[in-house]
Write a protein that holds these residues in place. Structure first.
Motif, short mmCIF file in Angstrom:
data_model
loop_
_atom_site.label_atom_id
_atom_site.label_comp_id
_atom_site.label_asym_id
_atom_site.label_seq_id
_atom_site.Cartn_x
_atom_site.Cartn_y
_atom_site.Cartn_z
N ARG A 145 0.75 -32.03 4.29
CA ARG A 145 0.44 -31.13 3.18
C ARG A 145 0.58 -29.69 3.64
O ARG A 145 0.17 -29.35 4.74
CB ARG A 145 -0.99 -31.39 2.72
CG ARG A 145 -1.49 -30.44 1.67
CD ARG A 145 -2.95 -30.75 1.32
NE ARG A 145 -3.48 -29.74 0.44
CZ ARG A 145 -4.18 -28.68 0.84
NH1 ARG A 145 -4.45 -28.49 2.10
NH2 ARG A 145 -4.60 -27.79 -0.05
N GLN A 146 1.12 -28.86 2.78
CA GLN A 146 1.20 -27.42 3.04
C GLN A 146 0.14 -26.71 2.19
O GLN A 146 -0.09 -27.12 1.04
CB GLN A 146 2.59 -26.89 2.68
CG GLN A 146 3.71 -27.50 3.50
CD GLN A 146 3.54 -27.27 4.98
OE1 GLN A 146 3.19 -26.19 5.43
NE2 GLN A 146 3.79 -28.31 5.77
N PRO A 147 -0.51 -25.67 2.72
CA PRO A 147 -1.52 -24.94 1.93
C PRO A 147 -0.94 -24.49 0.58
O PRO A 147 0.18 -24.00 0.51
CB PRO A 147 -1.86 -23.74 2.81
CG PRO A 147 -1.54 -24.18 4.19
CD PRO A 147 -0.34 -25.09 4.06
N GLY A 148 -1.72 -24.70 -0.46
CA GLY A 148 -1.32 -24.29 -1.80
C GLY A 148 -0.35 -25.22 -2.49
O GLY A 148 -0.02 -25.02 -3.66
N GLU A 149 0.10 -26.25 -1.80
CA GLU A 149 1.05 -27.20 -2.36
C GLU A 149 0.39 -28.02 -3.47
O GLU A 149 -0.78 -28.39 -3.36
CB GLU A 149 1.53 -28.11 -1.24
CG GLU A 149 2.53 -29.15 -1.64
CD GLU A 149 2.95 -29.99 -0.44
OE1 GLU A 149 4.14 -30.32 -0.38
OE2 GLU A 149 2.10 -30.31 0.42
N ARG A 150 1.14 -28.30 -4.51
CA ARG A 150 0.63 -29.11 -5.61
C ARG A 150 0.47 -30.56 -5.16
O ARG A 150 1.30 -31.09 -4.43
CB ARG A 150 1.61 -29.03 -6.77
CG ARG A 150 1.10 -29.67 -8.01
CD ARG A 150 2.01 -29.41 -9.16
NE ARG A 150 1.60 -30.25 -10.25
CZ ARG A 150 2.22 -30.36 -11.37
NH1 ARG A 150 3.33 -29.67 -11.57
NH2 ARG A 150 1.79 -31.15 -12.31
N ALA A 151 -0.62 -31.19 -5.59
CA ALA A 151 -0.92 -32.57 -5.18
C ALA A 151 0.16 -33.53 -5.68
O ALA A 151 0.62 -33.41 -6.82
CB ALA A 151 -2.28 -33.00 -5.73
N PRO A 152 0.54 -34.48 -4.84
CA PRO A 152 1.50 -35.49 -5.28
C PRO A 152 0.79 -36.48 -6.21
O PRO A 152 -0.44 -36.52 -6.26
CB PRO A 152 1.91 -36.18 -3.98
CG PRO A 152 0.70 -36.06 -3.11
CD PRO A 152 0.10 -34.71 -3.46
N GLY A 153 1.54 -37.27 -6.90
CA GLY A 153 0.94 -38.36 -7.67
C GLY A 153 0.29 -39.35 -6.73
O GLY A 153 0.59 -39.36 -5.52
N PRO A 154 -0.59 -40.19 -7.24
CA PRO A 154 -1.24 -41.18 -6.38
C PRO A 154 -0.19 -42.03 -5.66
O PRO A 154 0.83 -42.39 -6.23
CB PRO A 154 -2.05 -42.02 -7.36
CG PRO A 154 -2.30 -41.11 -8.52
CD PRO A 154 -1.06 -40.27 -8.63
N PHE A 155 -0.47 -42.34 -4.40
CA PHE A 155 0.44 -43.20 -3.63
C PHE A 155 -0.37 -44.22 -2.85
O PHE A 155 -1.54 -44.00 -2.54
CB PHE A 155 1.37 -42.38 -2.72
CG PHE A 155 0.69 -41.54 -1.68
CD1 PHE A 155 0.52 -42.02 -0.38
CD2 PHE A 155 0.24 -40.27 -1.96
CE1 PHE A 155 -0.09 -41.24 0.60
CE2 PHE A 155 -0.37 -39.48 -1.00
CZ PHE A 155 -0.54 -39.97 0.29
N ALA A 156 0.26 -45.35 -2.58
CA ALA A 156 -0.41 -46.46 -1.91
C ALA A 156 -0.55 -46.19 -0.43
O ALA A 156 0.29 -45.54 0.18
CB ALA A 156 0.37 -47.75 -2.12
N ARG A 157 -1.60 -46.71 0.15
CA ARG A 157 -1.77 -46.62 1.59
C ARG A 157 -0.94 -47.74 2.23
O ARG A 157 -0.67 -48.75 1.61
CB ARG A 157 -3.24 -46.73 1.99
CG ARG A 157 -3.92 -48.02 1.66
CD ARG A 157 -5.40 -48.06 2.06
NE ARG A 157 -5.55 -48.00 3.50
CZ ARG A 157 -6.00 -46.92 4.16
NH1 ARG A 157 -6.36 -45.84 3.52
NH2 ARG A 157 -6.10 -46.93 5.47
N PRO A 158 -0.54 -47.56 3.47
CA PRO A 158 0.21 -48.62 4.14
C PRO A 158 -0.62 -49.90 4.24
O PRO A 158 -1.85 -49.84 4.29
CB PRO A 158 0.46 -48.04 5.53
CG PRO A 158 0.30 -46.56 5.39
CD PRO A 158 -0.70 -46.37 4.29
N ALA A 159 0.05 -51.02 4.27
CA ALA A 159 -0.65 -52.31 4.38
C ALA A 159 -1.28 -52.44 5.76
O ALA A 159 -0.75 -51.96 6.75
CB ALA A 159 0.34 -53.45 4.15
N GLY A 160 -2.44 -53.08 5.82
CA GLY A 160 -3.11 -53.33 7.08
C GLY A 160 -3.69 -52.07 7.69
O GLY A 160 -3.68 -51.00 7.10
#
Length: 180
Positions: A145-160
């Motif tokens: 993440r870069q400061p001030g960057e707009r949040a991405p849409g929700p994303f899945a965490r890696p499996a396990g």
């Protein structure tokens, strides 16, 4: 050349002092976090950034409204949480505790916990882990993440479990929902 975002103090007459590292706003490594937490983490101090006699990790986590830290426990150390902003709920070993500015938690080894943002604004808290390692888990499952960057849409965490989670000996989650 010195990084202008960090101030280091070196050298001193007399007994060997410990190091000093000052991290200015926006200088910490930051990672967007996957569902269900969403939000982001800033990793401020770790042993790879400054020499430490007792290795620890220190940073902040920001959970947006509705976000939560999935149930987990750490086998190799303790965690301290201090709430800076927002309102929510911690569930520690099945017992609920309000989270509001000024609330502090000490979580020893193997203590299962969930943090839930139940408010209308971001829930922001600091975390300290002794020994360090949680920072690696945040990096493994997150996106830079870069400061001030707009949040991405929700994303899945890696499996396990990630390599960082294994390093800190995360206990696999028993539940992934903050349901009461």
């Amino acid at each position: 050349m010195q990084d202008p975002r960090h101030d280091r103090y070196e050298g001193n007459a007399g007994p060997a002092p410990g190091e000093v590292l000052v991290c200015q706003p926006g200088a910490a490594a930051s990672y967007w976090q996957p569902m269900p937490a969403n939000g982001h983490v800033e990793v401020i101090f770790t042993p790879d950034l400054v020499a430490m006699e007792q290795p620890l990790g220190f940073g902040t986590q920001t959970l947006p409204p509705g976000g939560h830290v999935r149930e987990q426990a750490h086998a190799h150390g303790a965690t301290v949480i201090y709430v800076l902003r927002g309102r929510g709920r911690a569930v520690i070993e099945g017992v609920e505790h309000p989270m509001r500015p000024g609330t502090a938690f000490y979580l020893g080894r193997h203590r299962r916990h969930i943090f839930v943002n139940e408010g209308d604004e971001n829930l922001v808290f600091t975390w300290v882990t002794v020994p360090d390692g949680l920072d690696a888990a945040f990096q493994d499952v997150g996106r830079r993440r870069q400061p001030g960057e707009r949040a991405p849409g929700p994303f899945a965490r890696p499996a396990g479990l990630s390599a960082g989670e294994r390093q800190t000996s995360f206990s696999p989650p028993e539940a992934t929902s903050p349901q009461r």
